[in-house]
Design a protein around this motif. Structure first.
Motif, short mmCIF file in Angstrom:
data_model
loop_
_atom_site.label_atom_id
_atom_site.label_comp_id
_atom_site.label_asym_id
_atom_site.label_seq_id
_atom_site.Cartn_x
_atom_site.Cartn_y
_atom_site.Cartn_z
N GLU A 256 0.83 -1.20 0.00
CA GLU A 256 0.00 0.00 0.00
C GLU A 256 0.87 1.26 0.00
O GLU A 256 0.58 2.22 -0.71
CB GLU A 256 -0.93 0.00 1.21
CG GLU A 256 -2.10 -0.96 1.10
CD GLU A 256 -3.07 -0.54 0.01
OE1 GLU A 256 -3.37 0.67 -0.09
OE2 GLU A 256 -3.52 -1.41 -0.74
N PHE A 259 2.46 1.50 -3.47
CA PHE A 259 1.47 1.91 -4.46
C PHE A 259 1.12 3.39 -4.30
O PHE A 259 0.98 4.13 -5.29
CB PHE A 259 0.21 1.05 -4.32
CG PHE A 259 -0.89 1.43 -5.26
CD1 PHE A 259 -0.89 0.96 -6.56
CD2 PHE A 259 -1.92 2.25 -4.85
CE1 PHE A 259 -1.90 1.32 -7.44
CE2 PHE A 259 -2.94 2.61 -5.71
CZ PHE A 259 -2.92 2.14 -7.01
N ARG A 260 1.00 3.81 -3.07
CA ARG A 260 0.66 5.22 -2.82
C ARG A 260 1.78 6.14 -3.29
O ARG A 260 1.51 7.24 -3.80
CB ARG A 260 0.39 5.42 -1.33
CG ARG A 260 -0.21 6.75 -0.97
CD ARG A 260 -0.77 6.73 0.42
NE ARG A 260 -1.38 7.99 0.79
CZ ARG A 260 -2.09 8.17 1.90
NH1 ARG A 260 -2.26 7.16 2.74
NH2 ARG A 260 -2.62 9.35 2.17
N CYS A 277 -4.20 -1.44 -12.58
CA CYS A 277 -3.98 -1.47 -11.13
C CYS A 277 -4.68 -2.66 -10.49
O CYS A 277 -4.10 -3.35 -9.64
CB CYS A 277 -4.48 -0.17 -10.50
SG CYS A 277 -3.40 1.23 -10.73
N LEU A 281 -2.66 -5.71 -8.52
CA LEU A 281 -2.93 -5.98 -7.11
C LEU A 281 -3.53 -7.37 -6.91
O LEU A 281 -3.20 -8.06 -5.94
CB LEU A 281 -3.87 -4.91 -6.54
CG LEU A 281 -3.29 -3.49 -6.49
CD1 LEU A 281 -4.35 -2.49 -6.05
CD2 LEU A 281 -2.09 -3.43 -5.57
N ARG A 403 -8.81 0.43 2.02
CA ARG A 403 -7.44 0.65 1.57
C ARG A 403 -7.38 1.74 0.50
O ARG A 403 -8.32 1.95 -0.26
CB ARG A 403 -6.84 -0.64 1.02
CG ARG A 403 -6.60 -1.70 2.08
CD ARG A 403 -5.81 -2.86 1.52
NE ARG A 403 -5.50 -3.84 2.54
CZ ARG A 403 -4.43 -3.77 3.33
NH1 ARG A 403 -3.58 -2.78 3.19
NH2 ARG A 403 -4.21 -4.70 4.24
N SER A 405 -5.52 1.79 -2.15
CA SER A 405 -5.48 1.26 -3.51
C SER A 405 -6.89 1.00 -4.06
O SER A 405 -7.16 1.28 -5.23
CB SER A 405 -4.66 -0.03 -3.55
OG SER A 405 -5.18 -1.00 -2.66
N TYR A 408 -8.40 4.28 -4.97
CA TYR A 408 -7.82 4.82 -6.20
C TYR A 408 -8.43 4.13 -7.44
O TYR A 408 -8.71 4.79 -8.44
CB TYR A 408 -6.31 4.65 -6.19
CG TYR A 408 -5.64 5.08 -7.47
CD1 TYR A 408 -5.36 6.42 -7.70
CD2 TYR A 408 -5.31 4.16 -8.46
CE1 TYR A 408 -4.76 6.84 -8.88
CE2 TYR A 408 -4.70 4.56 -9.64
CZ TYR A 408 -4.43 5.90 -9.84
OH TYR A 408 -3.84 6.30 -11.01
#
Length: 671
Positions: A256, A259-260, A277, A281, A403, A405, A408
């Protein structure tokens, strides 16, 4: 293979008077913008790589510092009283793929911060105690340079009788330790669950018996829990250890953060779309991949965008107009986002600007540079709004944690704003009490997001003034939006019960607090409405986003069996030759002598049953490809044998024990 295969081309001998055939050459030179796109890729990926490495180091920094301090705090040198061995229980979590990179970073940290040698061991190279000791001595003695090589070390460890010690005798390690400046020997067992219980117990007992001569420090990597590891040891082995527990951040949390780091920040010029994405994931979760796999997949996405998309040249920060040819501008005018932009200008009546965009390349170049900056600003506001939603949900109590992700992916798909999750978050903020609202403001202030339009400090000051003048200091201030401030009244009218809802009487401080929360809610809702946009609706979104899944599916999840079956059944798809194309167009997959020998044999293979008679295959193969010439029959035989050997190598056939002249069919097409 150390040697690569090479092929020699020998042109046929020409008869006198015949001119050689001229080869048709196709100009496949690199495009003019190739170097510019390559420069843009290296510039963009260098920034991403730096952020990813910072995120990885930040995820494990605290744990590695604690482990290094634990190793450094061990009393150096051997102790004659044989105290318990200092042992660190490192809870690494169930993600086996992340254990190797973590222990490599641990090795670098311990070697850099302590005067210790680090020896990693795993179950694959240590099936028994003897092999474990051999591996331990070999890795330890090769860790630091000494004045003696391995043969001299074995000779120096010889007894007075002249006999050499065995290669698993710890006397070798003792002789090496006496000649090196290290004061501790740190042994890290990466996957303790992979070792047999008896091997771990015997290793602990043996190392404890040598602790008065060799200063050992043990580190056990544990994927389950410390209690499960303790249950595997005997009581005597537990008494020989003095343990301390270290919990490593889980792989999902580390991912996380990584990815952020790849999507946040104004320096990010390219962002990955929602479909890709979700694919990355899900693959990381389903296959227990490490962060290095995610790093490789993200780098491949950047390479695909910059190397395969000519429009990515506009992401080059030092790009000039004279470096772009006219064909690139014509290709950009065919993008769907450009067409939507022109249609929007047409609805507004900006016909002069439309003519400039279609006719003038220089005007279009300036327009592209301007709107790319606007698009990157809009995407930065989008990811900042996502981070704000995450902070709000973490700060408001009794809300389900989501989360970053997943938010997003939903926002990049245009599904976040107006969703039940966003409405629930805004409603919880509106109904929050004064203590919860104070925690929300403190969390937003400490998050460091500069995209918020409201002044958090002024809201904190106003809330502090209200709570300071509150008459009921023991109870937090309530908002009139809270359902608990509503009451039901029961009235009997004409023998009928009438239920009515009335708001409870609010104090002056509660009313002022309700106005404060309502004002904050309205500003927050306006900010999210403006920031949570659909990225694909942006002008030039094809340049700012990369969202293709097919290249990653072909590279990171290949289908070799499907490719082999397709090549054998339809060789024209790969060879692009006219002979195979004609035979394919006649009647399905009709056999033809012009096809490759393996393709011909594969068609016969598909038509047969579970048992294949090799002689029948040879007769059918010879009937298609051979002729009556004896010399040509030898060539046909060699082609048949080579094709059959290739089938055996691919696993399509195997020898049968039932019949000597038969082979068993192992695979069926499409199954």
């Amino acid at each position: 293979m150390e040697d690569k295969k090479c092929y020699l081309y020998a042109p046929p001998h020409l008869q006198p008077g015949h001119a050689p055939k001229r080869r048709r050459l196709v100009n496949t030179g690199r495009p003019r913008t190739w170097e510019l796109r390559e420069h843009a890729f290296h510039e963009a990926w260098a920034q991403q790589e730096h952020q990813i490495q910072d995120a990885i180091e930040d995820a494990d920094r605290s744990t590695l510092e604690k482990i290094a301090a634990f190793v450094s705090g061990v009393v150096p040198g051997p102790r004659p009283d044989r105290p318990p061995i200092p042992t660190g229980l490192v809870i690494t979590g169930p993600s086996i793929a992340s254990h190797g990179p973590f222990f490599r970073r641990m090795s670098d940290k311990i070697i850099a911060d302590t005067n210790s040698i680090f020896v990693p061991l795993n179950s694959a190279e240590c099936p028994n105690l003897k092999t474990l000791l051999k591996t331990l001595i070999r890795k330890a003695t090769s860790g630091l340079p000494t004045d003696e090589d391995e043969d001299e070390l074995l000779h120096s460890g010889a007894h007075k009788t002249g006999s050499k010690p065995l290669d698993y005798d710890l006397c070798l390690l003792l002789d090496w330790y006496s000649r090196t400046p290290v004061d501790k020997i740190t042994i890290a067992i990466q996957d303790s669950e992979g070792f047999d219980d008896s091997i771990i117990v015997e290793t602990i007992e043996l190392l404890s018996s040598w602790s008065d001569r060799l200063p050992f420090v043990l580190l056990f990597g544990i994927a389950t829990s410390a209690d499960r590891f303790q249950d595997r040891l005997t009581g005597a082995a537990i008494l020989l250890l003095e343990g301390e527990q270290f919990v490593v951040e889980q792989a999902e949390d580390s991912l996380e953060k990584i990815f952020r780091a790849t999507v946040e920040g104004p320096q990010v010029s390219l962002r990955v779309g929602p479909n890709l994405c979700r694919l990355l994931l899900e693959r990381h979760s389903d296959h227990s991949q490490s962060t290095q796999d995610f790093y490789d997949a993200l780098k491949y996405a950047y390479m695909c965008h910059f190397y395969a998309n000519p429009m990515s040249v506009f992401l080059n920060g030092s790009l000039a107009f004279d470096q772009i040819n006219h064909g690139t501008f014509e290709a950009l005018r065919t993008l769907p986002s450009f067409r939507n932009h022109v249609e929007a200008l047409l609805e507004d009546g900006s016909t002069r600007e439309i003519h400039s965009l279609l006719d003038s390349d220089q005007f279009l170049f300036a327009n592209i540079k301007q709107h790319l900056e606007l698009g990157q600003t809009a995407l930065s506001r989008l990811v900042s709004a996502i981070a704000t939603v995450v902070v709000l949900r973490n700060a408001v109590w009794k809300t389900q944690q989501v989360r970053y992700s997943s938010l997003y992916i939903r926002s990049a798909s245009g599904d976040l704003y107006g969703s039940p999750l966003t409405r629930e978050t805004l409603l919880m903020v509106r109904k929050a009490s004064s203590d919860t609202f104070s925690h929300v403001l403190a969390s937003l202030a400490s998050s460091g997001h500069s995209g918020l339009p409201m002044d958090i400090g002024s809201y904190q000051q106003a809330l502090a003034d209200l709570t300071e003048h509150s008459t009921t200091t023991s109870e937090p201030l309530k908002s009139h939006y809270d359902i608990q401030s509503n009451t039901l009244r029961t009235t009997l009218v004409a023998q009928k019960v009438d239920l009515s809802k009335h708001k409870s009487t609010l104090s002056k401080q509660d009313a002022a607090y309700s106005d404060l929360v309502g004002r904050f809610h309205d500003e927050l809702e306006a900010y999210l409405t403006e920031a949570l946009i659909d990225p694909h609706s942006l002008y030039l979104s094809e340049i700012l986003l990369y969202d293709l899944k097919s290249p990653h599916n072909e590279v990171f999840a290949p289908k070799p069996r499907f490719a082999i079956e397709r090549a054998l059944s339809s060789p024209h798809d790969y060879l692009n030759c006219t002979c195979c194309a004609e035979s394919k167009a006649e009647e399905g997959h009709q056999l033809s002598v012009s096809q490759p020998p393996s393709a011909i044999l594969y068609q016969l293979y598909l038509e047969s049953g579970a048992m294949l008679n090799v002689n029948d295959l040879w007769l059918a193969f010879n009937a298609i490809t051979g002729n009556e010439d004896s010399q040509a029959e030898d060539v046909t035989t060699s082609l048949f044998q080579r094709s059959l050997a290739e089938f055996k190598y691919f696993g399509l056939v195997k020898p049968s024990r039932k019949k000597v002249d038969h082979v068993s069919k192992m695979m069926w097409k499409g199954l």
